[in-house]
Every structure is written in C-alpha cells, then in structure tokens.
Design a protein around this motif. Structure first.
Motif, short mmCIF file in Angstrom:
data_model
loop_
_atom_site.label_atom_id
_atom_site.label_comp_id
_atom_site.label_asym_id
_atom_site.label_seq_id
_atom_site.Cartn_x
_atom_site.Cartn_y
_atom_site.Cartn_z
N ILE A 189 34.99 -8.85 5.43
CA ILE A 189 33.69 -8.73 6.06
C ILE A 189 32.60 -8.87 5.00
N SER A 190 31.53 -9.56 5.34
CA SER A 190 30.43 -9.75 4.40
C SER A 190 29.42 -8.63 4.57
N VAL A 191 28.72 -8.34 3.49
CA VAL A 191 27.69 -7.31 3.54
C VAL A 191 26.53 -7.78 4.42
N ASP A 192 26.31 -9.09 4.47
CA ASP A 192 25.27 -9.63 5.35
C ASP A 192 25.58 -9.31 6.81
N ASP A 193 26.85 -9.46 7.23
CA ASP A 193 27.23 -9.11 8.60
C ASP A 193 27.08 -7.61 8.84
N MET A 194 27.41 -6.83 7.81
CA MET A 194 27.30 -5.39 7.92
C MET A 194 25.84 -4.96 8.05
N ASP A 195 24.95 -5.78 7.51
CA ASP A 195 23.53 -5.45 7.50
C ASP A 195 22.83 -5.93 8.77
N LYS A 196 23.47 -5.71 9.91
CA LYS A 196 22.90 -6.06 11.21
C LYS A 196 23.08 -4.89 12.15
N PRO A 197 22.04 -4.52 12.90
CA PRO A 197 22.15 -3.37 13.81
C PRO A 197 23.32 -3.47 14.77
N ALA A 198 23.70 -4.70 15.17
CA ALA A 198 24.80 -4.86 16.13
C ALA A 198 26.12 -4.36 15.56
N PHE A 199 26.21 -4.19 14.24
CA PHE A 199 27.45 -3.75 13.62
C PHE A 199 27.83 -2.35 14.04
N THR A 200 26.87 -1.56 14.52
CA THR A 200 27.15 -0.19 14.93
C THR A 200 28.09 -0.12 16.13
N LYS A 201 28.24 -1.23 16.87
CA LYS A 201 29.12 -1.22 18.04
C LYS A 201 30.58 -1.08 17.66
N ASN A 202 30.90 -1.28 16.37
CA ASN A 202 32.28 -1.21 15.92
C ASN A 202 32.73 0.21 15.59
N GLY A 203 31.95 1.21 15.97
CA GLY A 203 32.32 2.58 15.69
C GLY A 203 31.62 3.16 14.49
N VAL A 204 30.78 2.35 13.83
CA VAL A 204 30.01 2.80 12.69
C VAL A 204 28.63 3.23 13.18
N THR A 205 28.18 4.41 12.77
CA THR A 205 26.85 4.87 13.17
C THR A 205 25.79 4.10 12.38
N GLU A 206 24.57 4.16 12.85
CA GLU A 206 23.48 3.47 12.16
C GLU A 206 23.29 4.02 10.75
N GLN A 208 25.64 5.47 8.84
CA GLN A 208 26.77 5.02 8.02
C GLN A 208 26.59 3.57 7.62
N ARG A 209 26.17 2.74 8.55
CA ARG A 209 25.96 1.33 8.26
C ARG A 209 24.90 1.15 7.18
N ARG A 210 23.79 1.84 7.33
CA ARG A 210 22.71 1.71 6.37
C ARG A 210 23.13 2.15 4.97
N LYS A 211 23.83 3.27 4.89
CA LYS A 211 24.25 3.79 3.59
C LYS A 211 25.29 2.87 2.94
N ALA A 212 26.21 2.34 3.75
CA ALA A 212 27.24 1.45 3.21
C ALA A 212 26.59 0.18 2.65
N VAL A 213 25.66 -0.39 3.41
CA VAL A 213 24.98 -1.60 2.94
C VAL A 213 24.22 -1.32 1.65
N GLU A 214 23.54 -0.18 1.59
CA GLU A 214 22.79 0.20 0.39
C GLU A 214 23.72 0.31 -0.81
N GLN A 215 24.87 0.93 -0.61
CA GLN A 215 25.83 1.10 -1.70
C GLN A 215 26.30 -0.25 -2.22
N TYR A 216 26.72 -1.14 -1.31
CA TYR A 216 27.29 -2.41 -1.74
C TYR A 216 26.23 -3.34 -2.31
N ARG A 217 25.02 -3.30 -1.77
CA ARG A 217 23.94 -4.09 -2.35
C ARG A 217 23.67 -3.65 -3.78
N THR A 218 23.64 -2.32 -4.00
CA THR A 218 23.39 -1.80 -5.34
C THR A 218 24.47 -2.24 -6.32
#
Length: 286
Positions: A189-206, A208-218
């Motif tokens: 999975i790409s971080v770009d795909d993860m950085d989309k609000p629709a990604f929360t439908k996969n069981g990830v909260t908004e 969690q998604r935001r923090k994960a993207v922040e971590q991997y971008r850093t």
C-alpha cells in the motif's frame, strides 16, 4: 550533565515510540487457518482487522531494523484499553551490551539509561520524556528527536488494519510460526493511498490514518509491504512490515506470544528519574 549523556536515551526513546506505533494486534491459534473457498484473501485480512477491535493487550516480541536506529530486538507487554501502557525490554545489537528498559505510562515515556546515565545525572538512571505542549518539545521535534511522539498513543491495531486497505492482498502459503500453523498473506500500500479520507472505510479511524501518514511521511516512506500470518482464530500470529525510508530500510517483524492478559505498568521512582524537559530547559538557560 552534558549533551552527550542525553543522546543514547533520546535515540532509544524514539525507537520505543516507533515500536509502540508499529506494534500489531495479533493472536495465537492452534491449527492452520482454514478459510472458506468463498473468502478472498482481502476478506480474510479484513476479518482479522475487525476482530482486532476486541484485543485489549498484547505480549509480543519484535526484531528488525529501524531507519536511523539500526538493528533492534525487544519483548514487550502492551495494554491498549482502557488506556495505553507498555513495558519493554529493548536490545540494540552493537550499541549496548545490556537490554534497555522502556516504560510508557500516563502519556510519558521512561527510558532506563543504566549505570552510565546515573553517573551523569546524580544517581538518576531513568529519563522521562513528557514534552507535549512545551517549547522544548517543539525544538526536539525540529531536531527529529521525538517527532513520532504521538504514535505512542496510537492503538496497536492501526498497523494491522492498514493491510486491509491494500488492493493486492494475496495468499502466499501456509507456515508454522512459533509452533502455530498459520496462513500467510501479503499486500502493498502506498502512503499516498493511505492519505485519503476514504481509507477510513477499511477499519482505520481518521485519527489512526492521520497519525500513520504523518509517521511515514516523516520517515520518508512512500510504500509499505506487509506480511501477515493468521491462525485459525482469525487473529494474527505474526506481522512483518518493510519499506525504504530516507535513512535506510525499515524491516520489522512482530510475533505475538499472548494477548488479552492483565498488563500492569508503573512509573519509576521519582528519586531515580530525571525529566528531559527540565534538562533541556537547563541547557537553554545555560
């Protein structure tokens, strides 16, 4: 105390924070995962992510490499509910001869610097990282010291749920992991795909998604490869995540030894603990 005496505990604290964010919700099974022919690999992984919501604590070990930190091995007890707490024994091959203890309690990280730290800090061997909302914390963020601090509060189920959002999940094989027969799945999975609000439908909260993207971008990560070994109870027994980061490869494997057992973590004695925020303030004043 000089600046040099702070460096090893700060690095160890960052590694612990990354581990806390990367820990995965897993479980143990007794037989091979027997999935219905009608259940696709993606559906099987999604089922694991859904069931992970029931997990309150983990006892796990991990081994691998963290960009900028190098090789690391650890064993930990972590509680996610009702509040996050962790006790970890960590070993950095080639950097320290003895395991280093790390504790997470009441939104603070405590790192045991051992005898060397005690010599530099008037007999205090523990360093406390509790820098939220302080100027010292902002400066340390800019230095890269604790940029992933918020990951410590992230549920360990977040990383496992990320795999459920991959479009290419496939079954690799079956394997015995730590005495448990499992089915092995893999996806990217790409971080770009993860950085989309629709990604929360996969069981990830908004959050969690935001923090994960922040971590991997850093970290400079663009894409993750994830492997999951699932027992017949639809819980993960083992999880591996790999990626190329700015400071080198990330390759971490987590193996769960037990779950949903009581986890008690206490803060070290105040008389043996030095607060990093106060230490940095003293350096600034000097």
């Amino acid at each position: 105390m000089n600046k040099r005496s702070v460096r090893l505990p700060v690095g160890a604290g960052l590694a612990a924070l990354l581990l806390a964010g990367g820990a995965v919700s897993c479980g143990k099974g007794e037989e091979a995962a027997d999935k219905s022919p009608a259940m696709t690999p993606a559906a099987a992984v999604a089922k694991v992510a859904k069931k992970s919501e029931q997990i309150t604590s983990l006892h796990y070990r991990m081994k691998g490499s963290i960009p900028g930190q190098g090789r690391i091995e650890a064993e930990a007890d972590m509680r996610m509910k009702p509040e996050t707490a962790m006790s970890m024994k960590m070993f950095l091959p080639g950097k320290t001869d003895l395991p280093m203890e790390v504790r997470l309690i009441d939104k603070a990280i405590y790192v045991d610097g051992g005898e060397d730290a005690a010599k530099e800090m008037d007999g205090k061997n523990w360093i406390k990282f509790d820098l939220s909302g302080t100027e010292a914390g902002k400066q340390l963020d800019q230095m890269g010291g604790l940029g992933a601090a918020s990951q410590a509060e992230q549920s360990p189920t977040a990383q496992s749920n990320i795999l459920a959002g991959a479009d290419d999940v496939k079954k690799v094989d079956t394997a015995t992991v730590d005495g448990v027969r499992t089915t092995h799945y893999r996806g990217t999975i790409s971080v770009d795909d993860m950085d989309k609000p629709a990604f929360t439908k996969n069981g990830v909260t908004e959050e969690q998604r935001r923090k994960a993207v922040e971590q991997y971008r850093t970290m400079g990560v663009d894409k993750l490869t994830m492997d999951m070994w699932v027992g017949n109870d639809d819980r993960m027994k083992q999880f591996r995540m790999r990626a190329d980061a700015d400071k080198g490869p990330m390759d971490m494997t987590f193996t769960v030894l037990d779950y949903n057992k009581p986890v008690k973590v206490t803060a070290p004695p105040a008389g043996k603990t030095a607060d990093l925020a106060e230490m940095l303030k003293g350096l600034q004043d000097a």
